[in-house]
Design a protein around this motif. Sequence first.
Motif, short mmCIF file in Angstrom:
data_model
loop_
_atom_site.label_atom_id
_atom_site.label_comp_id
_atom_site.label_asym_id
_atom_site.label_seq_id
_atom_site.Cartn_x
_atom_site.Cartn_y
_atom_site.Cartn_z
N LEU A 311 -7.87 50.36 17.49
CA LEU A 311 -8.84 49.88 18.47
C LEU A 311 -10.18 49.55 17.82
N ALA A 312 -10.49 50.21 16.72
CA ALA A 312 -11.74 49.94 16.02
C ALA A 312 -11.72 48.60 15.30
N ASP A 313 -10.54 48.03 15.10
CA ASP A 313 -10.41 46.70 14.48
C ASP A 313 -10.72 45.67 15.56
N ALA A 314 -12.00 45.47 15.80
CA ALA A 314 -12.47 44.78 17.00
C ALA A 314 -12.07 43.32 17.07
N GLU A 315 -11.72 42.70 15.94
CA GLU A 315 -11.40 41.27 15.94
C GLU A 315 -9.92 40.98 16.05
N VAL A 316 -9.09 42.01 16.09
CA VAL A 316 -7.63 41.83 16.09
C VAL A 316 -7.06 42.31 17.41
N PRO A 317 -6.23 41.50 18.08
CA PRO A 317 -5.58 41.96 19.32
C PRO A 317 -4.73 43.20 19.07
N VAL A 318 -4.75 44.10 20.05
CA VAL A 318 -4.00 45.36 19.94
C VAL A 318 -3.14 45.53 21.18
N LEU A 319 -1.88 45.86 20.97
CA LEU A 319 -0.97 46.24 22.05
C LEU A 319 -0.76 47.75 21.96
N LEU A 320 -0.98 48.44 23.07
CA LEU A 320 -0.77 49.89 23.14
C LEU A 320 0.38 50.19 24.08
N ASP A 321 1.32 50.99 23.59
CA ASP A 321 2.49 51.35 24.38
C ASP A 321 2.78 52.83 24.17
N ALA A 322 3.48 53.42 25.12
CA ALA A 322 4.03 54.78 24.97
C ALA A 322 2.95 55.77 24.52
N ASP A 323 3.17 56.41 23.38
CA ASP A 323 2.24 57.44 22.92
C ASP A 323 0.87 56.87 22.58
N GLY A 324 0.77 55.57 22.38
CA GLY A 324 -0.52 54.94 22.15
C GLY A 324 -1.41 54.93 23.37
N LEU A 325 -0.83 55.22 24.54
CA LEU A 325 -1.58 55.22 25.79
C LEU A 325 -2.11 56.61 26.15
N ARG A 326 -1.70 57.63 25.42
CA ARG A 326 -2.10 58.99 25.77
C ARG A 326 -3.60 59.18 25.60
N GLY A 327 -4.24 59.68 26.64
CA GLY A 327 -5.66 59.99 26.56
C GLY A 327 -6.54 58.80 26.24
N LEU A 328 -6.13 57.63 26.63
CA LEU A 328 -6.86 56.42 26.28
C LEU A 328 -8.26 56.43 26.90
#
Length: 484
Positions: A311-328
Motif C-alpha cells: 500500500l505504501a507503493d503509492a504509484e502502483v495499483p494494488v489488489l487486496l484479497d483474503a488475508d490482505g483485507l484483515r484489519g485494513l
Amino acid sequence: MRTAYSVESVRAAERELMARLPEGALMARAAAGLAAVCAELLARRRGRVYGARVVLLVGPGDNGGDALYAGARLARRGAGVTAVPMDPERMHPGGLAALRAAGGRVGERVPERADLVVDGLLGIGGRGGLRPAAAALAEAIPAGAVVVAVDLPSGVDADTGEVAGPAVTAGVTVTFGAYKPGLLTDPGASRAGAVRLVDIGLDLPGSAVAMQALQHADVARLLPVPSASSDKYRRGVVGVVAGSEQYPGAAVLAVAGALRGGAGAVRYVGPAAEAVLARFPEVLVGRGRVQSWVVGPGLGAGRAEEVERALADAEVPVLLDADGLRGLDGAVVRRRRAATLLTPHAGEAAALLGVAREEVEAGRLGAVRELAGRYGATALLKGSTTLVASAAGGPVRVNPTGTPWLATAGSGDVLSGLAGALLAAGLPALDAASAAAYLHGLAGRFAAAGAPTTAQEVAAALPAAWRSVVSPPAPAAGAGAPER
C-alpha cells in the motif's frame, strides 16, 4: 451492455411517455408483451394456449391491471383464466372488464391445478416483502405451475434486490421498459428466474443508469492486445504476495490467474517460491519493478507488514484479497494515489464494514457501495452475483457469467491474479475487476461443463474464455446472434 434503472427513473420516464400517449396505451403495450411471453411458455409446455389453465394473482396496482389485460388476451385464445384478487374491491376496473368480456372469471381462492400463474400482486414500488393477504396467495401457487412475474417478483425490492419477508419465486420475469437493479443482483435475482425485457417505448437517459452488466462485446473492447512492439514489461508485470507454509497452493493459483490473464511476467514474493516455480518456472522470484501488486491470498496471519509495504507503493495499483483485507486501515487506502481494488467475499466484507455476514448477504448492493465509499477504493464483492463498485460512484456493475461450481477452494485466488494482470496492463480498476469477473465466470462454466471442477481447471480454462470473448463463434445460418 445491459443497463438497469432505479424505480424513480423508470417512473419519471413512464410519466413523460404517458403524457404523450392516449390513456391506457402504456398498459396495453405492457400487457401485450406479457401475454406474448405467457403464450410462448404455454406453447412450449403443452403445445398450445387453447385449453391451458391460467391463474392471475391480482394486486390493486398497475401490475394487477397488466395481469388482467394479459389474461384477457390469453382467454381470447382459448385459455381458461381465473383471476384471484388480493383485494376484490381494488381490482383495476378496465382490466377486470376486459377479462370478463374475454370469458375469464374471478375466483375466491387459488385453484389447486394450473399450467401457468401470473404474479401481479405488487409492482416496482413494493417494499418490505409481502403482506399477509398477498403472502397467502403466493403460498397457494400450485406445484408444477410456471410462475411468471409482472415486472419483478412480488416481495423483491426493485432498487436493491433485497427480500425483507415472504416473496414470490418466479421461473420467468417479464419486465417493462428497463431492467431494474433488483432483477440483476441477489437475493432478488435468484427469485426472478429468466428475465425477459419488453420494450414499451421509455426514453431513459444514460446518466440515469444505476447498474450495468457487461456483455461479450464490452469485455472484448477492454481486454489488452499486445502489439508488435510489446515486450514483457510493456504487457505488464504483476507482483504477487501470496501463499504461506500452510497455504502454498494459494500462491500457485494466484500466479496461474495472473499468467493466464495476459501478464507479461509475474514476480513472486513469499515463502511458497518452490511450489510456484515447480508449476511455473517462468516466474521471477523476489521484488522488482511491477505494474500492479496482488496481495493476500493464503498469506496467513502475522504478515501485515507486507500489506503495508504494498500500500505504501503509492504509484502502483494494488489488489487486496483474503488475508490482505484483515484489519485494513481505510485512511491508508484513501490516501493512495494509485488505484486500490478490494475483492472480499461476504464474510470478509462484513468484517470490513463491521456488520454481520447475513446483513451483507441480504443487502449486497448497499454493501458494495458502502465498501467503495468508505475505503475510497474499487470494491468487488464476490458471491452468487458478483458486484463491482467504484469509489467515484456511478453505476454498479453486476457480473452475468459464472456457475455455482465456482464455489470451490482457490477459485478466488485465480480471480485475484487475473484482475491483477489486467491492472498491470493499464486497465482502470473498475474495468479490470469487471472484465476479470466476466472471464473468470466464463472459465468456470467451461471448466465445469455441468460437473464439479477445481480452481486449477478454472485457471486452465481462462484462455478459452478469453478467446470466446474476443472471437465469438458466428451464429449458424438462419439463427440469431447468441445470447450473452
